[in-house]
Design an enzyme around this catalytic site. Structure first.
Site, mmCIF file in Angstrom:
data_model
loop_
_atom_site.group_PDB
_atom_site.id
_atom_site.type_symbol
_atom_site.label_atom_id
_atom_site.label_comp_id
_atom_site.label_asym_id
_atom_site.label_seq_id
_atom_site.Cartn_x
_atom_site.Cartn_y
_atom_site.Cartn_z
ATOM 1 N N SER A 1 28.938 47.532 46.619
ATOM 2 C CA SER A 1 27.553 47.425 47.088
ATOM 3 C C SER A 1 27.412 46.114 47.851
ATOM 4 C CB SER A 1 26.612 47.412 45.874
ATOM 5 O OG SER A 1 25.302 47.039 46.247
ATOM 6 N N TYR B 1 23.400 44.704 37.825
ATOM 7 C CA TYR B 1 24.010 45.493 38.902
ATOM 8 C C TYR B 1 24.953 44.619 39.739
ATOM 9 C CZ TYR B 1 24.308 48.859 42.734
ATOM 10 O OH TYR B 1 24.766 49.743 43.677
#
Ligand code: NAD
Length: 255
Positions: A142, A155
């Site tokens: 990501s 995350y």
């Protein structure tokens, strides 16, 4: 167009969003594609669509946090096709919060899927890739694996780990003929992001704000990530390994 004719691929988290789009793109490029997800019904729906379009797709129910199930899948698939050509570790989960707002159990939950899941799958499929001296692994990291993002403590922690795991594996297995890369998307319009947006008090404002983080002014489409996955999976990218491939609409260019 890049081709995967007669190659065997497996995509985790392929019942939805980016994974479903990668499975579609790979199938259209000629691969026999395993559509793997813990949501078996969703995986079956995606695979059936691909079969209806004339592709070769097989749905499997697989929870990437279950190490024994990952090993069993590797044994089953390898006995049928030989070593897998392309493994895409795409399954992932998210959560919102600073360190003070994140229960330790939430960090563990994200780690189990986003990091340990990639580890379990790579460990299960790698021995046959090493034995056959070829293989291609693509991990879904990501933008949150290369930049901090506010309120995404757990995350970002797990996605930075995916980038580290990718680079370490690329170094360890280059001599085995195996390439390992990861993709770092900005915000991609999928159920994953829609769920985060719905948690905000003003979802419309959140949508506008999340679109604007890409300096190109909109969210990314799942097919735009799948196109990069196809390139990395194809022989045309044969000098690319250990990279964190940013597809972030310019998010990381600066402010
Ligand atoms: P999504 O929620 O639409 O799809 C994720 C899929 O993963 C679901 O089908 C879910 O059932 C599956 N899954 C979750 N846990 C699993 C497990 N333990 N085992 C097997 N399958 C599991 O999400 P998406 O937006 O398509 O995201 C896919 C990947 O891309 C994730 O790794 C995510 O972190 C990453 N990513 C997404 C974005 C974005 O903006 N959407 C941005 C950067 C990175």
């Amino acid at each position: 167009m890049f081709q995967l004719t007669n190659k065997t691929a497996l995509v985790t988290g392929a019942a939805s969003g980016i994974g479903a789009s990668i499975a579609k793109t790979f199938t259209q490029a000629g691969a026999i594609t395993y559509v793997a997800d813990r949501d078996l019904e969703g995986a079956k729906r995606v695979a059936q669509d691909l079969l209806d379009q004339g592709g070769k797709a097989i749905a499997i129910g697989l929870d990437v946090t279950d190490e024994a199930a990952c090993s069993q899948s590797a044994a089953d698939i390898t006995s049928r096709h030989g070593a897998l050509d392309v493994l895409v570790n795409n399954a992932g989960v998210g959560s919102i919060g600073t360190i003070l707002q994140t229960p330790g159990t939430d960090l563990d939950r994200l780690y189990a899927v986003n990091v340990r899941g990639v580890f379990n799958m790579a460990k299960a499929f790698l021995p046959d890739m090493v034995a056959s001296k070829r293989g291609n692994i693509i991990n879904m990291a990501s933008i949150g694996g290369v930049l901090g993002i506010r309120d995404r403590l757990a995350y970002c922690t797990t996605k930075f780990a995916v980038v580290g795991l990718t680079k370490s594996m690329a170094l360890d297995h280059a001599a085995d003929g195996i390439r390992v890369n990861c993709i770092c998307p900005g915000r991609v319009e999928t159920p994953f992001v829609q769920a985060r947006i719905a948690e905000y008090p003003d979802p419309e404002a959140a949508y506008r704000e999340m679109s604007a983080t890409q300096i190109l002014g909109r969210m990314i489409k799942p097919d735009e990530i799948a196109a990069a996955a196809l390139y990395l999976a194809s022989d045309e990218s044969h000098m690319i390994t250990g990279t964190a491939f940013l597809i972030d609409g310019g998010w990381s260019a600066g402010k």
